[in-house]
Scaffold this active site. Structure first.
Site: not given
Ligand code: PEP
Ligand code: MG
Length: 747
Positions: A363, A605, A676
């Site tokens: 975090h 994902e 992203c």
């Molecule tokens: C990812 O998995 O690429 C993503 C953007 O989500 P996080 O990094 O928050 O798991």
């Molecule tokens: Mg993710």
């Protein structure tokens, strides 16, 4: 050797203290100390070995061994009996040293005539400083009392070392906390910073390791433990806790009330230590045990004991957290670890953060990223070495920290920062220009966000919108579940700040590394593949529904975009979407305005989604590739595991093949697709993603300038040809060819 009494030990400590109070240089003092200890312990030899660097011990003073070996004899950590004591932090006590496993014969010392050997670590609260050894000709095992007495002496030596007692000309010891030190950790957040150390938990300095009057010290320790117990009881009473949390805190309380702990400290005081030194002695022992316990639960409990020792020291010394010290100029926070809420409290006042623990997905790392503060994690030992106000350079790009740097290092570092600042200025010039490639393709660049603190970056970075709003950060920084109306107000502020630009709100992505402090921890063998994100949302839909209501209310008739994290199959998307649509209906029925337009999308994902039925692509309003998770599952390489997380290249031809497949499927169904994950913000990776067909990239605000700059200098169609050719050739990674292409262009 006669049995020793407690008062013997006290006498020795007093002699030691008096001797150290006399004037003299470092070496002279060390020599006096070895003489005193050998005399008092009735042994022919007493030697002090100290660390020269983290791996090497040097014989720095000796009574009894040949004088010419002092400062000549060196041992590697783990080498010989001395090296073993240093490595394990456990005493070695033997009547027949040469027959011991690992014994290393050092002829220059003349030690072959000594049969008995007792070595104890010189350490200060887990910081290893060296080894104290006594040896004698007579073959005999040292008694428990003798071992204990030597440990107490070693403790005092450690404290004296910390206070600088052995410094000066001909110093046997390098000045602690004075020399330049470099720490090689790992990148938590890129960027460079120069500043001064600000210890999150100020170091407690013990100025009186030896007790003048044991009775006084006993009274002090009992009073302090009493105060500690009351404060822990109060802490427990003040919290509303669930069963699981209660169990954990009860164990903590039990330690505070432990008779054994107090008794051991009382014994240390009887042996001649001050109350503070007694606490530290037990704390060192706990830390030594900590490093050897494989069981996670037991380790946590030992951490509790460590934490209690810190509290106790603060009570005894009145030092610590609130020392009254002022935050220095350009503060760089140094800590073992820090919670997200605490880090947010410091906010943007910090220039950098250095943690000796931490992890990429912790975090604290998430918050540091949101605040764009350079962060180095796993800088092992930094907390012990750094002092408030020390000069420090943080190289977040390389994961390196220079503490008290040499001027030449600092100058080179400043050049680097200046170059980065210049580059930032160049990027600022691009802010209002499109990410238009040389061959005329315009790529949309969005930013990732999660805190209110991120939103000013929307203006300054030139982002077209927020491609990923990680809503879990608002949950992570609180110590209790936020209420719907509170969230609605917050989301409304986010939309206000976006001024009509699109914000894709991702519903709560918790579980795995993102554990809410108020949520019952799940003991899962494989949390990244466990009960997380939308799986939690669908199994316990209360929070998902509450979030949907908050978002609908925040939109108050404006357009709204919602996406679900970690969807692994079509049915999950349908179910999650149904919950949101039901809330829209409900809100409408309650007379609240419903969104002008509503887009419902999913994060892609898991590789499984790339193979989802056509209907999935046709039903989703948009998809966003979460490259961080997608990559870890595609390569089966944990993104949190330093050993494997960089092992596979994003520009690996197979991975790009998967991305292409997703691009093609979205093109067939006309589904808007973005990317992203972190790779969207890495310029070389970003142009490759754009070249193979991605039209929307969402990244950290600070990456928008560098990515835009490279897109504007690249012919994406030509790059695509290069990538195609490499893939057709069967190359593992297209990176070398891409770099060559870019280098040619640069010339
Ligand atoms: C990812 O998995 O690429 C993503 C953007 O989500 P996080 O990094 O928050 O798991
Ligand atoms: Mg993710």
């Amino acid at each position: 050797m006669p049995e020793r009494s407690e008062s013997d030990s006290r006498k020795l400590l007093k002699r030691l203290r008096d001797s150290l109070a006399e004037p003299g240089q470092g070496q002279e003092r060390l020599n006096r100390v070895t003489h005193l200890i050998a005399d008092s312990m009735h042994t022919e030899v007493c030697s002090i070995y100290l660390f020269r660097d983290t791996e090497t011990l040097e014989l720095c003073a000796s009574e009894g061994l040949l004088a010419e070996s002092v400062h000549q004899t060196r041992l590697r950590l783990g080498e010989g009996l001395v090296g073993r004591v240093a490595r394990t932090a456990v005493p070695v006590n033997t009547a027949n040293a040469p027959s011991e496993k690992g014994f290393r014969f050092m002829p220059e010392t003349g030690e072959e005539i000594y049969s008995s050997f007792l070595g104890v670590p010189i350490q200060r609260v887990g910081e290893k400083l060296g080894v104290l050894v006594v040896q004698s000709k007579a073959a005999r095992q040292f008694s428990d009392d003798e071992v204990y007495a030597l440990e107490v002496v070693a403790m005092v030596l450690a404290e004296m070392t910390e206070l600088g007692a052995f410094l000066g000309e001909g110093a046997a010891l390098g000045a602690l906390h004075k020399q330049p030190v470099m720490f090689r950790g790992a990148t938590g957040q890129e960027g460079s910073a120069e500043g001064q150390v600000w210890l999150h938990e100020a170091r407690v300095v013990v100025t009186n390791p030896v007790a003048d009057d044991p009775e006084v010290e006993l009274t002090r320790i009992r009073a302090a433990v009493g105060e500690l117990r009351v404060s822990v009881d109060d802490l427990l009473a003040a919290q509303s806790l669930d069963k699981e949390q209660k169990k954990v805190l009860e164990a903590y309380r039990m330690f505070a009330h432990s008779r054994g702990w107090l008794r051991r400290m009382e014994e240390d005081i009887q042996a001649g230590l001050s109350a503070e030194a007694a606490v530290e002695k037990e704390q060192s022992a706990t830390r030594a045990r900590l490093s050897q316990v494989p069981d996670a639960y037991l380790r946590d409990r030992l951490h509790d004991l460590d934490d209690l020792s810190n509290r106790l020291l603060r009570i005894l010394t009145g030092q610590g957290r609130d020392t009254g010290a002022e935050l220095p100029e350009n503060p760089v926070l140094v800590a073992r670890n820090i919670g997200p809420a605490e880090l947010l409290e410091y906010g943007r006042s910090l220039r950098g953060v250095v943690l000796s623990e931490g992890s990429v997905g912790s975090h604290a790392a998430i918050v540091a990223r949101a605040l764009a503060i350079p962060l180095v994690i796993h800088a092992d030992g930094v907390v012990v070495e750094a002092l408030n106000g020390d000069a420090i350079l943080v190289d977040g790009d390389q994961g390196i920290v220079h503490l008290r740097p040499e001027e030449s290092v600092a100058a080179a570092f400043r050049d680097k920062i200046a170059m980065q600042t210049q580059a930032q200025l160049r990027y600022a010039d691009l802010r209002d220009k499109p990410a238009l490639s040389l061959d005329g393709r315009e790529i949309s660049l969005h930013m990732n966000a999660g805190l209110m603190a991120d939103l000013p970056s929307l203006e300054s970075s030139g982002a077209e919108g927020v491609g990923l709003f990680r809503t879990e950060l608002q949950f992570l920084i609180r110590n209790k579940m936020p209420k719907r109306d509170e969230l609605a107000r917050l989301y409304a502020r986010v939309m206000d700040a976006a001024k009509g630009r699109r914000v894709a709100f991702r519903t709560l992505d918790i579980g795995s590394d993102k554990v809410l402090p108020y949520m019952k921890p799940q003991d899962e063998p494989n949390p990244a593949m466990g009960w997380r994100a939308i799986r939690v949302g669908l199994d316990k839909p209360g929070v998902l529904q509450m979030q949907a209501q908050a978002l609908i209310r925040a939109a108050a008739g404006r357009p709204l975009s919602i996406m679900f994290p970690f969807i692994a199959e079509y049915a999950e998307y349908i179910d999650a979407r149904a919950y949101v649509l039901a809330q829209v209906e409900r809100e409408g029925a309650l007379g609240h305005p419903t969104p002008e337009t509503l887009e419902i999308g999913a994060m892609l994902e898991t590789p499984s989604l790339a193979f989802a039925p056509r209907e999935f692509f046709e039903t989703t309003d948009f998809l966003s590739i979460g490259g961080n998770d997608l990559k870890q599952f595609f390569f089966a390489a944990d993104r949190e595991n330093e050993r494997v997380r960089r092992r596979y290249d994003t520009l690996n031809a197979s991975f790009l093949g998967l991305i292409r497949q997703i691009i093609d499927r979205c093109a067939e169904s006309g589904t808007t697709l973005s990317f992203c994950g972190e790779d969207a913000g890495r310029p070389v990776e970003a142009i490759c993603l754009a070249a193979i067909g991605l039209q929307n990239l969402s990244m950290r605000p600070a990456s928008i300038g560098p990515v835009k700059s490279l897109i504007r200098r690249t012919d994406l169609a030509a790059l695509r040809e290069v990538i195609n050719a490499e893939c057709a050739k069967g190359s593992v990674s297209v990176r070398p060819a891409v770099m060559e292409f870019l280098a040619k262009d640069a010339n």
